[in-house]
Write a protein that holds these residues in place. Structure first.
Motif, PDB file in Angstrom:
ATOM      1  N   ASP A   1       0.806  -1.218   0.000  1.00  0.00           N
ATOM      2  CA  ASP A   1       0.000   0.000   0.000  1.00  0.00           C
ATOM      3  C   ASP A   1       0.843   1.274   0.000  1.00  0.00           C
ATOM      4  O   ASP A   1       0.313   2.373  -0.197  1.00  0.00           O
ATOM      5  CB  ASP A   1      -0.942   0.021   1.214  1.00  0.00           C
ATOM      6  N   LEU A   2       2.125   1.139   0.224  1.00  0.00           N
ATOM      7  CA  LEU A   2       2.996   2.315   0.186  1.00  0.00           C
ATOM      8  C   LEU A   2       3.161   2.798  -1.255  1.00  0.00           C
ATOM      9  O   LEU A   2       3.089   1.997  -2.196  1.00  0.00           O
ATOM     10  CB  LEU A   2       4.377   1.979   0.756  1.00  0.00           C
ATOM     11  N   PRO A   3       3.387   4.087  -1.446  1.00  0.00           N
ATOM     12  CA  PRO A   3       3.736   4.550  -2.792  1.00  0.00           C
ATOM     13  C   PRO A   3       4.955   3.768  -3.296  1.00  0.00           C
ATOM     14  O   PRO A   3       5.848   3.426  -2.520  1.00  0.00           O
ATOM     15  CB  PRO A   3       4.080   6.028  -2.570  1.00  0.00           C
ATOM     16  N   GLU A   4       4.961   3.486  -4.565  1.00  0.00           N
ATOM     17  CA  GLU A   4       6.006   2.611  -5.116  1.00  0.00           C
ATOM     18  C   GLU A   4       7.405   3.085  -4.757  1.00  0.00           C
ATOM     19  O   GLU A   4       8.291   2.274  -4.459  1.00  0.00           O
ATOM     20  CB  GLU A   4       5.853   2.527  -6.635  1.00  0.00           C
ATOM     21  N   ILE A   5       7.610   4.379  -4.749  1.00  0.00           N
ATOM     22  CA  ILE A   5       8.947   4.906  -4.479  1.00  0.00           C
ATOM     23  C   ILE A   5       9.385   4.634  -3.039  1.00  0.00           C
ATOM     24  O   ILE A   5      10.571   4.658  -2.716  1.00  0.00           O
ATOM     25  CB  ILE A   5       8.996   6.422  -4.786  1.00  0.00           C
ATOM     26  N   GLN A   6       8.417   4.371  -2.139  1.00  0.00           N
ATOM     27  CA  GLN A   6       8.736   4.133  -0.728  1.00  0.00           C
ATOM     28  C   GLN A   6       8.776   2.643  -0.368  1.00  0.00           C
ATOM     29  O   GLN A   6       9.158   2.305   0.755  1.00  0.00           O
ATOM     30  CB  GLN A   6       7.697   4.832   0.159  1.00  0.00           C
ATOM     31  N   ARG A   7       8.386   1.792  -1.273  1.00  0.00           N
ATOM     32  CA  ARG A   7       8.344   0.368  -0.945  1.00  0.00           C
ATOM     33  C   ARG A   7       9.755  -0.211  -0.860  1.00  0.00           C
ATOM     34  O   ARG A   7      10.586   0.011  -1.739  1.00  0.00           O
ATOM     35  CB  ARG A   7       7.569  -0.401  -2.017  1.00  0.00           C
ATOM     36  N   PRO A   8      10.020  -0.974   0.192  1.00  0.00           N
ATOM     37  CA  PRO A   8      11.323  -1.637   0.284  1.00  0.00           C
ATOM     38  C   PRO A   8      11.475  -2.698  -0.806  1.00  0.00           C
ATOM     39  O   PRO A   8      10.487  -3.267  -1.290  1.00  0.00           O
ATOM     40  CB  PRO A   8      11.294  -2.295   1.674  1.00  0.00           C
ATOM     41  N   THR A   9      12.700  -2.956  -1.177  1.00  0.00           N
ATOM     42  CA  THR A   9      13.014  -4.099  -2.032  1.00  0.00           C
ATOM     43  C   THR A   9      13.420  -5.253  -1.128  1.00  0.00           C
ATOM     44  O   THR A   9      14.344  -5.123  -0.320  1.00  0.00           O
ATOM     45  CB  THR A   9      14.166  -3.765  -2.993  1.00  0.00           C
ATOM     46  N   PHE A  10      12.708  -6.366  -1.246  1.00  0.00           N
ATOM     47  CA  PHE A  10      13.001  -7.535  -0.414  1.00  0.00           C
ATOM     48  C   PHE A  10      13.811  -8.535  -1.227  1.00  0.00           C
ATOM     49  O   PHE A  10      13.427  -8.914  -2.341  1.00  0.00           O
ATOM     50  CB  PHE A  10      11.702  -8.179   0.080  1.00  0.00           C
ATOM     51  N   VAL A  11      14.943  -8.949  -0.674  1.00  0.00           N
ATOM     52  CA  VAL A  11      15.858  -9.851  -1.368  1.00  0.00           C
ATOM     53  C   VAL A  11      15.898 -11.185  -0.635  1.00  0.00           C
ATOM     54  O   VAL A  11      16.270 -11.251   0.548  1.00  0.00           O
ATOM     55  CB  VAL A  11      17.279  -9.253  -1.439  1.00  0.00           C
ATOM     56  N   SER A  12      15.513 -12.238  -1.327  1.00  0.00           N
ATOM     57  CA  SER A  12      15.540 -13.582  -0.739  1.00  0.00           C
ATOM     58  C   SER A  12      16.958 -14.136  -0.759  1.00  0.00           C
ATOM     59  O   SER A  12      17.634 -14.116  -1.787  1.00  0.00           O
ATOM     60  CB  SER A  12      14.614 -14.518  -1.528  1.00  0.00           C
ATOM     61  N   CYS A  13      17.397 -14.647   0.382  1.00  0.00           N
ATOM     62  CA  CYS A  13      18.766 -15.154   0.501  1.00  0.00           C
ATOM     63  C   CYS A  13      18.747 -16.466   1.289  1.00  0.00           C
ATOM     64  O   CYS A  13      18.903 -16.469   2.513  1.00  0.00           O
ATOM     65  CB  CYS A  13      19.628 -14.113   1.195  1.00  0.00           C
TER      66      CYS A  13
END
Length: 278
Positions: free
Chosen positions: A180-192
């Motif tokens: 629901d956050l504006p796209e510019i504020q969304r975190p990038t989640f990296v699977s590791c």
């Protein structure tokens, strides 16, 4: 007639394992490394060497993350954590002490007993403990709540470490929480996932492949193979966006995940050939 040869089964198992492990760094110049992140979320894995890999990486470079979150309460898989500690060549000394503890508290004990916490926190890394979540979705939701209560900004990039069989779903759970956050504020989640379990055919039997030495994960730490197959098939069912899955068309726990046809076909091969019912 269906091809139920060991080679076909191995290919099906490896197809699913690679998909659900969701190793986003595989094939890149950062393969086998932990990328720098604002937040590193360690959902307590039953493969303890995954956690050890993270802790050693932070000892070597305390600037890897600003916030380390150990996540896990008491749930259906907690007994496997206790068993993993009891079998571990070092950590077994705490086997009786951990009984009844939430998963995150088990790992906190191991972290403080066997690793250099002052070094890990020397560059300002903050260690938070989320010990109330009881399932994959709650791991994400309660981590978000904890960060908000502590006034911690999750940041731009978040590394998520989880049991390999659950990595893709865990990341999908986090993504949904922040959609629901504006796209510019969304975190990038990296699977590791640290290591991706695969199998090979040896004398017409299926055996685990040795994992990269750099991961520190030993075959002895992996699941009994029938349980591994059940975890894989169950995970495909959860990720598949239909009325029985966890996506928008089903329970709505996660956002839509595209499950490739070859992964769905591989799950059907395991169901029909190995007696996997999940």
């Amino acid at each position: 007639m269906a091809d139920n040869s060991p080679a076909t089964l191995a290919q099906a198992i490896n197809t699913i394992s690679t998909f659900v492990s969701h190793d986003e760094l595989a094939g890149t110049e950062m393969a086998g490394e932990i990328p720098k992140s604002s937040t590193l979320v360690l959902c307590i894995p039953s493969i303890l060497s995954q956690a050890a890999y993270i802790f050693r990486a932070l000892e070597k470079d305390p600037t890897l993350t600003i916030t380390l979150v150990l996540v896990g309460g008491i749930g259906h898989a907690t007994s496997y954590i206790y068993d993993a500690v009891a079998r571990h060549p070092q950590h077994h000394v705490h086997a009786t002490k951990i009984q009844g503890l939430p998963e995150a508290r088990v790992l906190e004990l191991i972290l403080r007993r066997f690793f250099d916490v002052p070094t890990i926190t020397s560059a300002g890394c903050r260690i938070l403990i989320e010990d109330q979540s009881t399932n994959c979705g709650a791991n994400a939701a309660k981590t978000k709540s904890l960060l908000e209560r502590e006034g911690v900004r999750i940041g731009e990039r978040v590394v998520v470490v989880q049991d390999p069989t659950m990595c893709r779903r865990t990341v999908a759970s986090f993504v949904k929480l922040y959609e629901d956050l504006p796209e510019i504020q969304r975190p990038t989640f990296v699977s590791c996932p640290i290591a991706v379990p695969t199998v090979k055919v040896v004398d017409e039997n299926l055996e685990y492949e040795e994992l990269p030495e750099s991961s520190g994960v030993r075959v002895e730490e992996l699941w009994e193979k029938q349980r591994f197959y059940e975890l894989l098939v169950g995970e495909v069912a959860r990720l598949h966006d239909d009325e029985n899955g966890y996506g928008p068309k089903g329970k709505g726990f996660i956002g839509h995940v595209d499950v490739p046809d070859e992964v769905l076909a591989a799950a059907e091969i395991l169901r029909s050939s190995l007696g996997v019912s999940r």
